[in-house]
Design an enzyme around this catalytic site. Sequence first.
Site, PDB file in Angstrom:
ATOM      1  N   HIS A 257       7.891  -7.680  -3.527  1.00 52.47           N
ATOM      2  CA  HIS A 257       6.604  -8.061  -4.125  1.00 52.47           C
ATOM      3  C   HIS A 257       6.716  -9.416  -4.840  1.00 52.47           C
ATOM      4  CE1 HIS A 257       4.278  -4.391  -3.459  1.00 52.47           C
ATOM      5  NE2 HIS A 257       5.442  -3.768  -3.545  1.00 52.47           N
TER       6      HIS A 257
ATOM      7  N   GLU B 149       4.359 -11.077  -6.038  1.00 50.77           N
ATOM      8  CA  GLU B 149       3.289 -11.242  -7.033  1.00 50.77           C
ATOM      9  C   GLU B 149       3.653 -10.720  -8.418  1.00 50.77           C
ATOM     10  OE1 GLU B 149       3.425  -9.102  -4.623  1.00 50.77           O
ATOM     11  OE2 GLU B 149       2.408  -7.208  -5.081  1.00 50.77           O
TER      12      GLU B 149
ATOM     13  N   GLY C 267       0.847  -1.182   0.000  1.00 51.98           N
ATOM     14  CA  GLY C 267       0.000   0.000   0.000  1.00 51.98           C
ATOM     15  C   GLY C 267       0.883   1.233   0.000  1.00 51.98           C
TER      16      GLY C 267
ATOM     17  N   CYS D 116       5.193  -6.231   1.627  1.00 56.91           N
ATOM     18  CA  CYS D 116       5.543  -4.808   1.527  1.00 56.91           C
ATOM     19  C   CYS D 116       4.910  -4.013   2.682  1.00 56.91           C
ATOM     20  CB  CYS D 116       5.158  -4.251   0.171  1.00 56.91           C
ATOM     21  SG  CYS D 116       5.905  -2.646  -0.144  1.00 56.91           S
ATOM     22  N   TYR D 117       3.949  -3.142   2.408  1.00 52.79           N
ATOM     23  CA  TYR D 117       3.324  -2.402   3.518  1.00 52.79           C
ATOM     24  C   TYR D 117       2.711  -3.366   4.528  1.00 52.79           C
ATOM     25  CZ  TYR D 117       0.406   0.748   6.182  1.00 52.79           C
ATOM     26  OH  TYR D 117      -0.172   1.435   7.216  1.00 52.79           O
TER      27      TYR D 117
ATOM     28  N   SER E 202     -22.701 -12.190 -26.727  1.00 51.83           N
ATOM     29  CA  SER E 202     -22.159 -11.046 -27.457  1.00 51.83           C
ATOM     30  C   SER E 202     -21.102 -11.474 -28.463  1.00 51.83           C
ATOM     31  CB  SER E 202     -21.523 -10.076 -26.464  1.00 51.83           C
ATOM     32  OG  SER E 202     -20.376 -10.679 -25.888  1.00 51.83           O
ATOM     33  N   GLY E 203     -20.663 -12.722 -28.369  1.00 56.65           N
ATOM     34  CA  GLY E 203     -19.529 -13.151 -29.181  1.00 56.65           C
ATOM     35  C   GLY E 203     -18.246 -13.126 -28.350  1.00 56.65           C
ATOM     36  N   GLY E 204     -18.280 -12.455 -27.213  1.00 54.37           N
ATOM     37  CA  GLY E 204     -17.109 -12.382 -26.336  1.00 54.37           C
ATOM     38  C   GLY E 204     -17.020 -13.588 -25.421  1.00 54.37           C
ATOM     39  N   VAL E 205     -15.886 -13.686 -24.729  1.00 52.99           N
ATOM     40  CA  VAL E 205     -15.614 -14.879 -23.942  1.00 52.99           C
ATOM     41  C   VAL E 205     -16.507 -14.977 -22.696  1.00 52.99           C
ATOM     42  CG1 VAL E 205     -13.601 -13.745 -22.921  1.00 52.99           C
ATOM     43  CG2 VAL E 205     -13.801 -16.199 -22.760  1.00 52.99           C
ATOM     44  N   ASP E 206     -16.804 -13.855 -22.047  1.00 54.43           N
ATOM     45  CA  ASP E 206     -17.520 -13.935 -20.771  1.00 54.43           C
ATOM     46  C   ASP E 206     -18.921 -14.508 -20.935  1.00 54.43           C
ATOM     47  OD1 ASP E 206     -15.260 -12.692 -19.954  1.00 54.43           O
ATOM     48  OD2 ASP E 206     -16.156 -10.712 -19.744  1.00 54.43           O
ATOM     49  N   SER E 207     -19.703 -13.940 -21.843  1.00 61.37           N
ATOM     50  CA  SER E 207     -21.067 -14.448 -22.002  1.00 61.37           C
ATOM     51  C   SER E 207     -21.037 -15.871 -22.550  1.00 61.37           C
ATOM     52  CB  SER E 207     -21.909 -13.524 -22.888  1.00 61.37           C
ATOM     53  OG  SER E 207     -21.323 -13.365 -24.154  1.00 61.37           O
ATOM     54  N   ALA E 208     -20.047 -16.179 -23.393  1.00 65.47           N
ATOM     55  CA  ALA E 208     -19.968 -17.534 -23.967  1.00 65.47           C
ATOM     56  C   ALA E 208     -19.722 -18.570 -22.871  1.00 65.47           C
ATOM     57  CB  ALA E 208     -18.858 -17.597 -25.014  1.00 65.47           C
TER      58      ALA E 208
ATOM     59  N   LYS F 100     -10.560 -13.111 -15.397  1.00 67.85           N
ATOM     60  CA  LYS F 100     -10.625 -13.413 -16.837  1.00 67.85           C
ATOM     61  C   LYS F 100      -9.824 -14.668 -17.215  1.00 67.85           C
ATOM     62  CE  LYS F 100     -11.884 -11.378 -20.835  1.00 67.85           C
ATOM     63  NZ  LYS F 100     -13.115 -10.589 -21.022  1.00 67.85           N
TER      64      LYS F 100
END
Length: 517
Positions: free
Chosen positions: A171, A173, A56, A83-84, A225-231, A372
């Site tokens: 860090h 990550e 932070g 870190c913080y 929509s053709g996108g990955v999320d709705s698919a 994602k």
Amino acid sequence: MTTPPPVLVVDFGAQYAQLIARRVREANVYSEIVPSSMPVADMLAKRPAAIVLSGGPSSVYEEGAPQVDPALFTAGVPVFGICYGFQAMAVALHGEAAHTGNREFGGTPLTIAAGGGVLLRDLEAHQSVWMSHGDCVTAAPAGFTVTAGSPGAPVAAFEDTERRLAGVQFHPEVAHTPHGQEILRRFLYDIAGLEPTWTSNNIIEEQVAAIREKVGTKRVICGLSGGVDSAVAAALVHKAVGDQLTCIFVDHGLLRAGEAEQVEKDYVAATAINLKVVDASATFLGALAGVTDPEQKRKIIGREFIRTFEAAARELDAEDHVEFLVQGTLYPDVVESGGGTGTANIKSHHNVGGLPDDLQFQLVEPLRTLFKDEVRQIGAALGLPEEIVMRHPFPGPGLAIRIIGAVDEERLEILRAADLIAREELTAAGLDRTVWQFPVVLLADVRSVGVQGDGRTYGHPIVLRPVSSDDAMTADWSRLPHELIAKISTRITNEVREVNRVVVDVTSKPPGTIEWE
Ligand code: XMP
């Protein structure tokens, strides 16, 4: 939806909390982000498997700096400070942190003490880690073993394996800490004693069970929509309740070459989902005629989308009552909107408002806990076509905001042809995964003189806008190989008659945005 006991990532206001949560999940352990203002009792009420305190921007002794309640360390829950979070942990446990003036930022040499403890055991004694700090821990709390130091941080790592507490100044990550993921895994598996059970197959099983329980025998609709999320959201719901689900695909005529077919043929072939296709391109293009302002375009597309979707949903509802609407909301949307419950807005499609109040459905959001990259893995595990699962992000308003000027069918055809060439060549060069997104833009209202064959031409420029990014909040222009750019340029000017110039956008974000509009 049911999820396993989480590793809570306590967000101290840095941009790293989401990244930490993703890395924990990459280690196949479920994680959730909570704000540092959450009382310890509330954190413990979530029955956390472990807690990670993030970095932070504050200074631990500064007035108003977020503190860690010492009660966190006596609850028997494993804690990892970064870190913080590492400094706050040291202070809360009566160690010391100080502002020594020895700032470290960027790649920093770390020296691991003999043995390295559990966290750093068997790693090379000297290695580079990513630091970003002004303060440092000067004395570890009683009971802790100091396992590493750096020039600016005498105590750069400590652990008390008995109490299952550990921390690092650097860090782990970020990719710039080469052994970071290994160190995080050691905390999770070897110090906290967790099992790597958060896998695509388990996620699918859990979600399928939860969807079945929620939906029962009721009917469900989902907009694709053709996108990955709705698919992926639709595929999960379909796996759970089969033909109780009907998908609606509103073809607004603003997709790229081949994308409507991907949904209508390839996706349906892979899933056997019931799909209702509404070809509304004539309506959308009619409403967009002559409109040049990008916000106006967005509004029109949003409005037409809702009208069309609503009409299709009402038709299905009239045939047989529909109770639920599937939404592809992802975890970052939930975190960024403050963890709220969310209303029925089809955000991934057009970012404008929601469905009307009188069209009330209960929401099913099977991706609400997922990032994602997890959604992509689940899509692949469910057997969805690679072209959909690995698809680059694409704006809901589609090619309408990549035509600078008014949108019409002829201009869409020009842009589709140029865009297809750019995509084909990027794929052929094997660079799909190094590029975050590759908008191709038609400057429809600009013309310039060129010469082709024996003749003078007066054509349009095409802009190539390949960018690299992690989250679209910031981006840099991709350094594509010159040969690749040359090939795309030659093919576009040879194959797309109306285009006589190809330019590359070399602006980062900020100050530019990814899309041109
Ligand atoms: P910008 O252009 O703001 O884009 O840098 C950031 C990301 O958002 C996408 N984008 C949109 N997505 N509706 C969407 O669904 C929109 O109106 C829209 N505008 C931009 C863009 O493609 C990038 O991924």
